[in-house]
Design a protein around this motif. Sequence first.
Motif, PDB file in Angstrom:
ATOM      1  N   PHE A  44      89.736 158.327  19.040  1.00 23.86           N
ATOM      2  CA  PHE A  44      88.398 157.738  19.028  1.00 23.86           C
ATOM      3  C   PHE A  44      88.577 156.242  19.209  1.00 23.86           C
ATOM      4  CE2 PHE A  44      88.248 161.662  16.699  1.00 23.86           C
ATOM      5  CZ  PHE A  44      87.102 162.273  17.176  1.00 23.86           C
ATOM      6  N   THR A  45      87.915 155.676  20.224  1.00 22.89           N
ATOM      7  CA  THR A  45      88.185 154.302  20.637  1.00 22.89           C
ATOM      8  C   THR A  45      86.918 153.479  20.776  1.00 22.89           C
ATOM      9  OG1 THR A  45      88.051 154.841  22.981  1.00 22.89           O
ATOM     10  CG2 THR A  45      90.212 155.081  21.938  1.00 22.89           C
ATOM     11  N   SER A  46      87.130 152.202  21.010  1.00 21.59           N
ATOM     12  CA  SER A  46      86.050 151.263  21.287  1.00 21.59           C
ATOM     13  C   SER A  46      86.509 150.321  22.386  1.00 21.59           C
ATOM     14  CB  SER A  46      85.720 150.459  20.024  1.00 21.59           C
ATOM     15  OG  SER A  46      84.822 149.408  20.327  1.00 21.59           O
ATOM     16  N   THR A  47      85.565 149.781  23.117  1.00 24.47           N
ATOM     17  CA  THR A  47      85.894 148.798  24.149  1.00 24.47           C
ATOM     18  C   THR A  47      85.744 147.372  23.602  1.00 24.47           C
ATOM     19  OG1 THR A  47      83.625 148.865  24.974  1.00 24.47           O
ATOM     20  CG2 THR A  47      85.245 150.308  26.050  1.00 24.47           C
ATOM     21  N   ALA A  48      85.480 147.234  22.295  1.00 24.07           N
ATOM     22  CA  ALA A  48      85.365 145.915  21.680  1.00 24.07           C
ATOM     23  C   ALA A  48      86.696 145.176  21.804  1.00 24.07           C
ATOM     24  CB  ALA A  48      84.972 146.052  20.213  1.00 24.07           C
ATOM     25  N   LYS A  49      86.662 143.873  21.635  1.00 22.60           N
ATOM     26  CA  LYS A  49      87.878 143.052  21.742  1.00 22.60           C
ATOM     27  C   LYS A  49      88.976 143.632  20.856  1.00 22.60           C
ATOM     28  CE  LYS A  49      89.641 138.388  21.574  1.00 22.60           C
ATOM     29  NZ  LYS A  49      89.355 136.982  21.350  1.00 22.60           N
ATOM     30  N   GLY A  50      90.150 143.824  21.431  1.00 16.86           N
ATOM     31  CA  GLY A  50      91.279 144.403  20.720  1.00 16.86           C
ATOM     32  C   GLY A  50      91.342 145.918  20.830  1.00 16.86           C
ATOM     33  N   GLU A  51      90.278 146.529  21.296  1.00 11.76           N
ATOM     34  CA  GLU A  51      90.181 147.986  21.483  1.00 11.76           C
ATOM     35  C   GLU A  51      90.615 148.784  20.253  1.00 11.76           C
ATOM     36  OE1 GLU A  51      92.213 148.902  25.137  1.00 11.76           O
ATOM     37  OE2 GLU A  51      90.730 147.802  26.303  1.00 11.76           O
ATOM     38  N   ASP A  59      99.343 167.070  10.792  1.00  9.66           N
ATOM     39  CA  ASP A  59     100.088 167.009   9.530  1.00  9.66           C
ATOM     40  C   ASP A  59      99.365 166.241   8.422  1.00  9.66           C
ATOM     41  OD1 ASP A  59     100.353 164.379  10.373  1.00  9.66           O
ATOM     42  OD2 ASP A  59     102.537 164.375  10.342  1.00  9.66           O
ATOM     43  N   GLY A  60      98.096 165.877   8.640  1.00  7.52           N
ATOM     44  CA  GLY A  60      97.329 165.185   7.608  1.00  7.52           C
ATOM     45  C   GLY A  60      97.486 163.682   7.624  1.00  7.52           C
ATOM     46  N   THR A  61      97.982 163.137   8.736  1.00  6.61           N
ATOM     47  CA  THR A  61      98.119 161.687   8.856  1.00  6.61           C
ATOM     48  C   THR A  61      97.184 161.167   9.943  1.00  6.61           C
ATOM     49  OG1 THR A  61      99.930 161.834  10.468  1.00  6.61           O
ATOM     50  CG2 THR A  61     100.544 161.734   8.121  1.00  6.61           C
ATOM     51  N   TYR A  62      96.913 159.880   9.872  1.00  9.62           N
ATOM     52  CA  TYR A  62      96.161 159.215  10.933  1.00  9.62           C
ATOM     53  C   TYR A  62      96.848 157.902  11.262  1.00  9.62           C
ATOM     54  CZ  TYR A  62      94.044 155.924   7.607  1.00  9.62           C
ATOM     55  OH  TYR A  62      93.842 154.945   6.662  1.00  9.62           O
ATOM     56  N   SER A  63      96.562 157.409  12.453  1.00 10.40           N
ATOM     57  CA  SER A  63      97.079 156.115  12.873  1.00 10.40           C
ATOM     58  C   SER A  63      96.018 155.453  13.725  1.00 10.40           C
ATOM     59  CB  SER A  63      98.390 156.273  13.658  1.00 10.40           C
ATOM     60  OG  SER A  63      98.171 157.051  14.816  1.00 10.40           O
ATOM     61  N   GLY A  64      96.191 154.171  13.941  1.00 12.25           N
ATOM     62  CA  GLY A  64      95.225 153.475  14.768  1.00 12.25           C
ATOM     63  C   GLY A  64      95.432 151.980  14.732  1.00 12.25           C
ATOM     64  N   GLU A 123      77.783 153.241   6.406  1.00 11.48           N
ATOM     65  CA  GLU A 123      78.328 153.261   7.767  1.00 11.48           C
ATOM     66  C   GLU A 123      78.708 151.857   8.171  1.00 11.48           C
ATOM     67  OE1 GLU A 123      76.773 154.024  12.285  1.00 11.48           O
ATOM     68  OE2 GLU A 123      76.030 155.382  10.746  1.00 11.48           O
ATOM     69  N   ILE A 124      79.946 151.690   8.661  1.00 17.08           N
ATOM     70  CA  ILE A 124      80.393 150.364   9.080  1.00 17.08           C
ATOM     71  C   ILE A 124      80.636 150.275  10.586  1.00 17.08           C
ATOM     72  CG2 ILE A 124      81.302 149.661   6.849  1.00 17.08           C
ATOM     73  CD1 ILE A 124      84.116 150.392   7.862  1.00 17.08           C
ATOM     74  N   GLY A 125      80.582 151.407  11.281  1.00 17.26           N
ATOM     75  CA  GLY A 125      80.777 151.367  12.717  1.00 17.26           C
ATOM     76  C   GLY A 125      81.014 152.744  13.291  1.00 17.26           C
ATOM     77  N   THR A 126      81.171 152.791  14.611  1.00 20.22           N
ATOM     78  CA  THR A 126      81.428 154.045  15.309  1.00 20.22           C
ATOM     79  C   THR A 126      82.496 153.826  16.373  1.00 20.22           C
ATOM     80  OG1 THR A 126      79.674 153.630  16.931  1.00 20.22           O
ATOM     81  CG2 THR A 126      79.072 154.915  14.974  1.00 20.22           C
ATOM     82  N   LEU A 127      83.201 154.914  16.666  1.00 19.05           N
ATOM     83  CA  LEU A 127      84.180 154.939  17.756  1.00 19.05           C
ATOM     84  C   LEU A 127      83.856 156.148  18.615  1.00 19.05           C
ATOM     85  CD1 LEU A 127      87.377 154.291  15.609  1.00 19.05           C
ATOM     86  CD2 LEU A 127      86.252 152.633  17.102  1.00 19.05           C
ATOM     87  N   ALA A 128      84.061 156.025  19.921  1.00 21.39           N
ATOM     88  CA  ALA A 128      83.755 157.108  20.848  1.00 21.39           C
ATOM     89  C   ALA A 128      85.010 157.962  21.113  1.00 21.39           C
ATOM     90  CB  ALA A 128      83.240 156.544  22.161  1.00 21.39           C
ATOM     91  N   ARG A 129      84.795 159.268  21.279  1.00 19.98           N
ATOM     92  CA  ARG A 129      85.912 160.151  21.638  1.00 19.98           C
ATOM     93  C   ARG A 129      86.455 159.709  22.981  1.00 19.98           C
ATOM     94  NH1 ARG A 129      87.210 165.130  19.719  1.00 19.98           N
ATOM     95  NH2 ARG A 129      85.164 165.376  18.794  1.00 19.98           N
ATOM     96  N   ALA A 130      87.773 159.544  23.068  1.00 17.35           N
ATOM     97  CA  ALA A 130      88.400 159.080  24.305  1.00 17.35           C
ATOM     98  C   ALA A 130      88.483 160.207  25.319  1.00 17.35           C
ATOM     99  CB  ALA A 130      89.806 158.561  24.006  1.00 17.35           C
TER     100      ALA A 130
END
Length: 130
Positions: A44-51, A59-64, A123-130
């Motif tokens: 899930f991504t954004s086109t905002a500065k820094g993307e 396995d129950g982990t996330y990264s980003g 809610e602090i923001g949204t990201l779009a499915r890539a």
Amino acid sequence: MMNMRRATLALAFIAPAALAAGCATNTDAGATSVNQEDYIGAAFTSTAKGEPFLEFAEDGTYSGSDGCNKLNGTYEVGDDELVLKPGFSTLMACDGVDTWVRGAKAVKVETDTLVVFDKSGSEIGTLARA
């Protein structure tokens, strides 16, 4: 006399447990269960500065990234959201980058949008499915 003490002692331990069990609930009338396929392997991504982006592994982990710093952690499946448990991250200063993703404590998929919530449930923001 001894039987009375045993009965009192047993009641002292059983009553609080019974009361607590009566207060517990496993259902929420408005909740829908999480379909992990909506998250696992998805970015899930954004086109905002820094993307900024978030990705969830089986396995129950996330990264980003918050657009400036790398983040990772673990997640737990809630009733209708994933609850994030932040792990290690970098902590660099980046001019002009809104690092709101760093405040993520829970996420929920709504169609192809990842809605991100802070620790208060706002809610602090949204990201779009890539």
